[in-house]
Write an enzyme that holds these catalytic residues in place. Structure first.
Site, mmCIF file in Angstrom:
data_model
loop_
_atom_site.group_PDB
_atom_site.id
_atom_site.type_symbol
_atom_site.label_atom_id
_atom_site.label_comp_id
_atom_site.label_asym_id
_atom_site.label_seq_id
_atom_site.Cartn_x
_atom_site.Cartn_y
_atom_site.Cartn_z
ATOM 1 N N GLY A 161 -0.975 96.178 -5.339
ATOM 2 C CA GLY A 161 -1.106 95.125 -6.215
ATOM 3 C C GLY A 161 -0.298 93.794 -6.138
ATOM 4 C CB THR A 207 -3.059 89.809 -17.192
ATOM 5 O OG1 THR A 207 -3.905 90.315 -16.804
ATOM 6 C CG2 THR A 207 -1.861 90.885 -17.533
ATOM 7 C CE LYS A 263 2.290 79.627 -7.818
ATOM 8 N NZ LYS A 263 2.008 80.710 -8.720
ATOM 9 C CG ASP A 320 3.340 81.285 -4.743
ATOM 10 O OD1 ASP A 320 2.541 81.265 -5.848
ATOM 11 O OD2 ASP A 320 4.152 81.726 -4.766
ATOM 12 C CE LYS A 363 5.939 81.046 -7.488
ATOM 13 N NZ LYS A 363 5.899 82.312 -6.903
ATOM 14 C CD GLU A 383 12.344 78.618 -17.006
ATOM 15 O OE1 GLU A 383 12.404 78.873 -15.880
ATOM 16 O OE2 GLU A 383 13.263 78.299 -17.640
ATOM 17 C CD GLU A 417 -4.363 87.556 -6.187
ATOM 18 O OE1 GLU A 417 -5.273 87.954 -6.220
ATOM 19 O OE2 GLU A 417 -3.550 87.521 -6.943
#
Lengths: 446, 446
Positions: free
Chosen positions: A199, A26, A118, A213, A217, A142, A202
């Site tokens: 969506g 994607t 990441k 996650d 970050k 970025e 997950e």
């Protein structure tokens, strides 16, 4: 970066920059599409035409969102790693391996790399930057943090003269959505199921709901903000699995809201980075971050605080950050990056009838029979439709509060002028634009 | 840019970059101070040492916030304009003339310029950019719009692959403060007087309250966002002078708030730029912009919307933007701008007792005599002080909702462990950080 070395700082002439994409899902397809669609702009700004010439995929036969030209796709990484023509690469595969080895190999031989990975940056940036330094290449990342929200560029370039000592962030959209649904009355399980249905989450949501996650970050953000390595293992992490409706209710009673907050603090030469559910004051900028959006607040000496917010995920949003990094690499390797006159074309001034907005209109009138109908008629004759109308009695007559549906600015102005000229109108009416993400029909009058 | 041409793209060795400041008031002194204080960082990032070697002032004898070295100040503009050593200049004088002539002269002969002068950029950027192109120089102007909020860099560099079609902004802090005070119950006159007392408004506030300042900023933002010249005269402007308490009350009834909103729209190849009071939905990101803060929301194809907010004025905030632009010019003229490993030093991981936060603690207990005292005692023994405590009866016993004052994270964790171990405690207690700009004693419980 052969093409850059070859060009040196000479005059800018349009030159092709061959780009390899590692991964063409994607995000990869969106990067390719943006490079094609904004190719003229990029060439005007940098003197370079960025072209995707190779893309690494697992399955040549798979249907692609934006099809590359024949011969671009390959399943053989060596074809790309050994291609001496490649000037820049974007790593969009995800995972620590083989992505890490590919990126190291490219950087070592002087090919600059943009990555959206990441976990790779959070876990392995020391060796990646060492390879980049050896190869004389750039590594930009970025897209690793909050997709198109340009927090890395802002930290590294715009805040170069500021010592940032605190970073507060809502950096995981899935958990922010789940907590927002709980705020609206759902249980954790219901909210998570809804996130999966839409969506945002997950099938296996553990990376998001556990805080892992967000921790990756925050490790990247703290490393950049404080100029010191913070690894994911250095982050104190708590997820949202234990948040219950009672916590959300207690927060509401305190005029607060429950958010998964990342917080990195630099104090007395030591770093503290933590992610966990927190109560956020409704008047705090982070409280306004709704749904799957992200926000990062940077606090520093010279800036007090700057907050950036926007969608923190999404294919096209991530691709936008990847392309900006690619262009920044090209731009910082030659003269005159993005510093021409920004006004490159002419635009007409829009006609007021081409611009639409909902309006709030206030009219003070004599309270005579038929006056309401006459006011409404002046709006109707211009095609301005009323969403809400409240009439309050006053000593002198009545005040009409009208909220219109979206209407041409010019039509509203003509209606208001006509209403001002009515003999029943006591004072010049007021018309104020309404700025709302909700439909005006949803507005209350309390 | 002699120094850059001379250096070409060769290896980066520390080199002095002589800088001239045109104007040395609050912002000029702050620029000089930041360049000195962050000199090591800038040299590490760019290989260059930026030094203020000349500064144009009107009065040599005036006391300065950060004193320059002997011989730096001059009252003679020709000394600076004719100085062949000057590599970069920052224009911080304000006004269209003589500032405009000085900037043109520098750009023509290849000296890049950073300016904080929004009227100059809004009114004369075509001739300025033409001169920059002829001279091979850069013109940067981040500080013209919203001080340290890096909206120009974000638009030009981070959103290079996005067509921005709408800019919404609260770009004047004075009027936002005045409207906020009206929201709190003051009249327009009272609110303006308060803004003047606090230094947010000038003695003559007409530029702010008429919308002229906001219009100049929106003209610049629209020009950059749409890539087409929008002059201040092209902006439809209405000020806040006509906003009355009744409008603020009506907004509140509609769950909205009155803000001076700048709005630039690109539709069907035409531009519409307007500034005026508007009703903003309380759920809209712009509604959360309080006091003298500014915010700009950018809407585009690939990004949906990105919002940047922060202090929109102030000497050090403006200086921070000027220095970032100076560094960006230096960085984009040679290799490797700001793209080394961001982690350049080691930091200890902070001890949990060195990090402080207020907390919300929830404990479910048996409702026995003395239990409240025991819970409070476990907090007190760690020095954790209670700001608010609410006890609710439940079927099983009681729930205690406790909001603490700021306390070391480690102390709270130890208290909560001790409370968890109490025989009266029915369920594991919850401790959530509280994120608030207000003191916790101001929190309600509704």
């Amino acid at each position: 970066m052969q093409f850059l070395r070859r060009l040196g700082c000479g005059p800018v002439t349009p030159v092709d920059v061959p780009i390899a994409l590692l991964g063409y899902g994607t995000v990869g397809a969106a990067v390719h599409r943006l490079l094609v669609e904004t190719g003229d702009d990029i060439e005007r700004l940098t003197g370079r035409r960025l072209r995707v010439t190779r893309a690494l995929v697992r399955d040549l036969a798979k249907e692609r969102g934006f099809a590359p030209e024949d011969g671009v796709l390959t399943t053989d990484a060596e074809e790309i790693l050994g291609d001496g023509e490649i000037a820049l690469a974007a790593e969009l595969m995800g995972g620590l391996e083989p992505a890490g080895s590919y990126v190291l190999s490219l950087l070592e031989r002087g090919v600059s790399v943009v990555t959206a990975n990441k976990q790779l940056v959070a876990h392995r940036s020391p060796e990646l930057f060492a390879a980049a330094a050896r190869g004389g290449a750039q590594l930009r990342f970025e897209a690793c943090v909050c997709a198109a929200i340009p927090v890395i560029k802002v930290l590294r370039e715009a805040l170069v003269a500021t010592h940032v000592h605190r970073v507060l962030g809502i950096v995981n959209g899935t958990t922010n959505f789940v907590l927002g649904e709980m705020e609206a009355g759902r249980t954790y399980e219901e909210a998570l199921a809804e996130a999966q249905r839409l969506g945002y989450a997950e099938a296996d949501p553990v990376d998001d709901v556990s805080g892992a996650d967000a921790a990756a970050k925050m490790a990247i953000l703290a490393s950049v903000a404080f100029g010191a390595r913070v690894a994911p293992e250095d982050v104190e992490v708590e997820g949202i699995e234990a948040v219950r409706p009672e916590h959300v209710a207690a927060a509401r009673a305190l005029e607060m809201t429950v958010k998964l907050v990342g917080q990195a603090t630099l104090a007395n030469g030591a770093a503290d980075v933590r992610v966990g559910p927190a109560l956020v004051d409704r008047h705090h900028p982070l409280a306004a971050v709704e749904g799957a959006f992200n926000a990062v607040m940077l606090q520093g000496d010279a800036i007090r605080e700057i907050t950036l917010s926007g969608p923190g995920a999404g294919g096209i949003e991530t691709a936008s950050a990847v392309v900006a990094d690619l262009v920044s690499i090209v731009g910082t390797s030659g003269p005159g990056f993005l510093q021409d006159d920004p006004a490159r074309r002419s635009l007409a001034r829009a006609d007021a009838d081409a611009i639409r907005s909902p309006f709030y209109v206030r009219v003070d009138v004599d309270d005579r029979p038929g006056v309401l109908a006459r006011v409404a008629g002046q709006l109707a004759v211009e095609g301005v439709s009323v969403a809400r109308l409240v009439q309050n009695q006053t000593d002198a007559g009545a005040t009409l509060h009208i909220v219109t549906h979206e209407a041409p600015v010019g039509s509203v102005a003509r209606s208001v002028r006509a209403i001002a000229a009515m003999p029943e109108t006591l004072e010049p009416p007021t018309a104020l634009r309404v700025v709302s993400d909700r439909g005006v029909e949803e507005l209350g009058w309390t």
